[in-house]
Design a protein around this motif. Sequence first.
Motif, PDB file in Angstrom:
ATOM      1  N   ASP A 105      64.672  35.059  34.798  1.00  0.00           N
ATOM      2  CA  ASP A 105      63.893  36.558  34.452  1.00  0.00           C
ATOM      3  C   ASP A 105      63.106  35.336  32.691  1.00  0.00           C
ATOM      4  O   ASP A 105      63.175  35.177  31.814  1.00  0.00           O
ATOM      5  CB  ASP A 105      64.142  37.807  33.248  1.00  0.00           C
ATOM      6  N   ILE A 106      61.907  35.046  33.464  1.00  0.00           N
ATOM      7  CA  ILE A 106      60.672  34.757  32.303  1.00  0.00           C
ATOM      8  C   ILE A 106      59.953  35.453  31.649  1.00  0.00           C
ATOM      9  O   ILE A 106      58.696  34.423  30.743  1.00  0.00           O
ATOM     10  CB  ILE A 106      59.992  33.055  32.687  1.00  0.00           C
ATOM     11  N   GLY A 107      59.594  36.682  32.359  1.00  0.00           N
ATOM     12  CA  GLY A 107      59.275  37.789  31.173  1.00  0.00           C
ATOM     13  C   GLY A 107      57.517  37.432  31.962  1.00  0.00           C
ATOM     14  O   GLY A 107      56.755  38.151  31.681  1.00  0.00           O
ATOM     15  N   PHE A 108      57.466  36.719  33.101  1.00  0.00           N
ATOM     16  CA  PHE A 108      56.464  36.898  33.969  1.00  0.00           C
ATOM     17  C   PHE A 108      56.319  37.005  34.962  1.00  0.00           C
ATOM     18  O   PHE A 108      57.420  36.068  36.448  1.00  0.00           O
ATOM     19  CB  PHE A 108      55.580  35.935  33.574  1.00  0.00           C
ATOM     20  N   SER A 109      56.011  37.856  36.348  1.00  0.00           N
ATOM     21  CA  SER A 109      55.567  37.563  37.390  1.00  0.00           C
ATOM     22  C   SER A 109      54.710  36.801  37.994  1.00  0.00           C
ATOM     23  O   SER A 109      54.779  35.769  39.052  1.00  0.00           O
ATOM     24  CB  SER A 109      55.387  38.554  38.124  1.00  0.00           C
ATOM     25  N   ALA A 110      53.602  36.414  36.882  1.00  0.00           N
ATOM     26  CA  ALA A 110      52.754  35.221  37.566  1.00  0.00           C
ATOM     27  C   ALA A 110      51.839  34.830  35.784  1.00  0.00           C
ATOM     28  O   ALA A 110      51.786  35.776  34.845  1.00  0.00           O
ATOM     29  CB  ALA A 110      51.524  36.190  38.342  1.00  0.00           C
ATOM     30  N   ILE A 111      51.342  33.854  35.936  1.00  0.00           N
ATOM     31  CA  ILE A 111      50.866  33.137  34.889  1.00  0.00           C
ATOM     32  C   ILE A 111      49.025  32.471  35.172  1.00  0.00           C
ATOM     33  O   ILE A 111      49.661  32.492  36.086  1.00  0.00           O
ATOM     34  CB  ILE A 111      51.519  31.789  34.194  1.00  0.00           C
ATOM     35  N   ILE A 112      48.513  32.882  34.360  1.00  0.00           N
ATOM     36  CA  ILE A 112      46.460  33.582  34.228  1.00  0.00           C
ATOM     37  C   ILE A 112      47.009  32.455  32.258  1.00  0.00           C
ATOM     38  O   ILE A 112      47.015  33.363  31.636  1.00  0.00           O
ATOM     39  CB  ILE A 112      46.056  33.822  34.361  1.00  0.00           C
ATOM     40  N   LEU A 113      46.542  31.908  32.604  1.00  0.00           N
ATOM     41  CA  LEU A 113      45.330  30.838  31.241  1.00  0.00           C
ATOM     42  C   LEU A 113      44.212  30.053  31.689  1.00  0.00           C
ATOM     43  O   LEU A 113      43.571  29.409  32.404  1.00  0.00           O
ATOM     44  CB  LEU A 113      46.569  29.449  31.000  1.00  0.00           C
ATOM     45  N   LYS A 114      43.732  30.525  30.410  1.00  0.00           N
ATOM     46  CA  LYS A 114      42.659  29.988  30.330  1.00  0.00           C
ATOM     47  C   LYS A 114      42.233  28.964  30.055  1.00  0.00           C
ATOM     48  O   LYS A 114      43.223  27.976  29.145  1.00  0.00           O
ATOM     49  CB  LYS A 114      41.321  30.468  29.201  1.00  0.00           C
ATOM     50  N   GLN A 115      41.686  27.990  30.335  1.00  0.00           N
ATOM     51  CA  GLN A 115      41.386  26.607  29.810  1.00  0.00           C
ATOM     52  C   GLN A 115      41.170  26.577  28.333  1.00  0.00           C
ATOM     53  O   GLN A 115      41.442  27.103  27.309  1.00  0.00           O
ATOM     54  CB  GLN A 115      39.814  25.558  30.045  1.00  0.00           C
ATOM     55  N   GLY A 116      42.114  25.727  28.344  1.00  0.00           N
ATOM     56  CA  GLY A 116      43.018  25.253  26.511  1.00  0.00           C
ATOM     57  C   GLY A 116      43.841  25.928  25.647  1.00  0.00           C
ATOM     58  O   GLY A 116      44.612  25.586  24.573  1.00  0.00           O
ATOM     59  N   ARG A 158      67.420  30.252  40.760  1.00  0.00           N
ATOM     60  CA  ARG A 158      66.377  29.728  40.159  1.00  0.00           C
ATOM     61  C   ARG A 158      65.172  31.056  40.635  1.00  0.00           C
ATOM     62  O   ARG A 158      65.162  31.900  41.482  1.00  0.00           O
ATOM     63  CB  ARG A 158      66.030  28.961  41.836  1.00  0.00           C
ATOM     64  N   LEU A 159      63.937  30.297  40.109  1.00  0.00           N
ATOM     65  CA  LEU A 159      62.594  31.738  40.599  1.00  0.00           C
ATOM     66  C   LEU A 159      61.735  31.037  40.840  1.00  0.00           C
ATOM     67  O   LEU A 159      61.438  29.496  39.308  1.00  0.00           O
ATOM     68  CB  LEU A 159      62.316  32.255  39.400  1.00  0.00           C
ATOM     69  N   THR A 160      60.302  30.629  41.129  1.00  0.00           N
ATOM     70  CA  THR A 160      58.440  29.919  41.453  1.00  0.00           C
ATOM     71  C   THR A 160      57.680  31.486  41.615  1.00  0.00           C
ATOM     72  O   THR A 160      58.377  32.120  42.051  1.00  0.00           O
ATOM     73  CB  THR A 160      58.897  29.885  42.891  1.00  0.00           C
ATOM     74  N   ILE A 161      56.987  31.385  39.976  1.00  0.00           N
ATOM     75  CA  ILE A 161      55.880  31.639  40.369  1.00  0.00           C
ATOM     76  C   ILE A 161      54.904  31.152  40.100  1.00  0.00           C
ATOM     77  O   ILE A 161      54.381  30.246  39.679  1.00  0.00           O
ATOM     78  CB  ILE A 161      55.921  32.668  39.268  1.00  0.00           C
ATOM     79  N   PRO A 162      53.522  31.967  40.548  1.00  0.00           N
ATOM     80  CA  PRO A 162      52.009  31.098  40.877  1.00  0.00           C
ATOM     81  C   PRO A 162      51.885  31.075  39.519  1.00  0.00           C
ATOM     82  O   PRO A 162      51.994  31.901  38.670  1.00  0.00           O
ATOM     83  CB  PRO A 162      51.353  32.702  41.352  1.00  0.00           C
ATOM     84  N   VAL A 163      50.221  30.369  39.072  1.00  0.00           N
ATOM     85  CA  VAL A 163      50.113  29.704  37.985  1.00  0.00           C
ATOM     86  C   VAL A 163      48.632  29.461  38.267  1.00  0.00           C
ATOM     87  O   VAL A 163      47.965  29.062  39.380  1.00  0.00           O
ATOM     88  CB  VAL A 163      50.281  27.982  37.295  1.00  0.00           C
ATOM     89  N   THR A 164      47.923  30.589  37.777  1.00  0.00           N
ATOM     90  CA  THR A 164      46.272  30.039  37.313  1.00  0.00           C
ATOM     91  C   THR A 164      45.048  29.722  36.145  1.00  0.00           C
ATOM     92  O   THR A 164      46.180  30.667  35.155  1.00  0.00           O
ATOM     93  CB  THR A 164      46.101  31.747  37.809  1.00  0.00           C
ATOM     94  N   ILE A 165      44.863  28.590  36.690  1.00  0.00           N
ATOM     95  CA  ILE A 165      43.977  28.216  35.285  1.00  0.00           C
ATOM     96  C   ILE A 165      42.591  28.321  35.423  1.00  0.00           C
ATOM     97  O   ILE A 165      41.651  28.398  36.873  1.00  0.00           O
ATOM     98  CB  ILE A 165      44.282  26.761  34.708  1.00  0.00           C
ATOM     99  N   THR A 166      41.773  29.641  33.965  1.00  0.00           N
ATOM    100  CA  THR A 166      40.428  29.499  34.509  1.00  0.00           C
ATOM    101  C   THR A 166      39.912  29.492  33.947  1.00  0.00           C
ATOM    102  O   THR A 166      40.074  28.539  33.202  1.00  0.00           O
ATOM    103  CB  THR A 166      40.589  31.092  34.326  1.00  0.00           C
ATOM    104  N   LYS A 167      38.721  28.946  34.556  1.00  0.00           N
ATOM    105  CA  LYS A 167      37.772  27.690  34.157  1.00  0.00           C
ATOM    106  C   LYS A 167      36.899  28.342  33.090  1.00  0.00           C
ATOM    107  O   LYS A 167      36.507  29.725  33.375  1.00  0.00           O
ATOM    108  CB  LYS A 167      36.698  27.221  34.987  1.00  0.00           C
ATOM    109  N   VAL A 168      36.696  27.867  32.077  1.00  0.00           N
ATOM    110  CA  VAL A 168      35.819  28.598  31.099  1.00  0.00           C
ATOM    111  C   VAL A 168      34.679  27.668  29.936  1.00  0.00           C
ATOM    112  O   VAL A 168      33.476  28.903  30.068  1.00  0.00           O
ATOM    113  CB  VAL A 168      36.511  29.344  29.630  1.00  0.00           C
ATOM    114  N   ASN A 169      34.953  26.481  30.775  1.00  0.00           N
ATOM    115  CA  ASN A 169      33.908  25.137  29.676  1.00  0.00           C
ATOM    116  C   ASN A 169      33.038  25.584  31.030  1.00  0.00           C
ATOM    117  O   ASN A 169      33.141  25.376  31.944  1.00  0.00           O
ATOM    118  CB  ASN A 169      34.774  24.782  29.508  1.00  0.00           C
ATOM    119  N   GLN A 170      32.221  24.702  30.224  1.00  0.00           N
ATOM    120  CA  GLN A 170      30.239  24.515  31.231  1.00  0.00           C
ATOM    121  C   GLN A 170      30.274  22.957  31.211  1.00  0.00           C
ATOM    122  O   GLN A 170      30.688  22.460  30.483  1.00  0.00           O
ATOM    123  CB  GLN A 170      28.988  25.250  31.330  1.00  0.00           C
TER     124      GLN A 170
END
Length: 211
Positions: free
Chosen positions: A88-99, A199-211
């Motif tokens: 258990d890592i506390g997340f079912s998916a990780i979503i991070l903004k740039q930086g 073992r655990l695998t979850i998706p990671v999404t990086i969201t673009k915020v810089n132009q």
Amino acid sequence: MGYLSNTVVTVDAILTKKGRELLARGDGSFKITQFATLYNPNHVSGSAYYGEAIEAMPLLEAFPDENQIMKYKLATLPRGTAKLPVLDIGFSAIILKQGASLAITPQTLNYLSSTNAFEAGGYVATIADARTLNIFNGVGINTAEAITLNSTTTLGTNVSKTVIGTSINLTATTVNTLFGTNTTMQTTITVVGRDSGARLTIPVTITKVNQ
């Protein structure tokens, strides 16, 4: 990785440390007494063709990188274990903004007669695409193996990276060109308990915020 021709019978193996010691003696103490293979005893052409299908298959060269060759490794659990450990890592998916940054502190459930526990050996974490993160390292484990993995850098190519720690630090990339015309980048992170084998695998999404 190598590729061996199937025009000849080839046995490609990696010896254990004990096996290398016996082989180095040169006194004949290194002897292969048992081995296993697969065959089809019902082959229509008879026993001479038991292994025909397997002998005709291409043979990959053996290589010792356990993170690449073994998805599920052997693990020793206490006698009487009724439930397999899970992470258990506390997340079912990780979503991070740039930086943006995030610290993951895995826990192992159903391990050592405890509802949840932190493994003494720490956790191995692998990010499938190292380009998506500016920082990806592990803290809390100071073995030579952990220090080497945590200090490894890539050259910006689309390769995975593996680290070891009781806590894993992530910081999303700030490089705009990696996104192309997209507004997000996707990858996965895989965490494995070094003691339990969970073992655990979850998706990671990086969201673009810089132009």
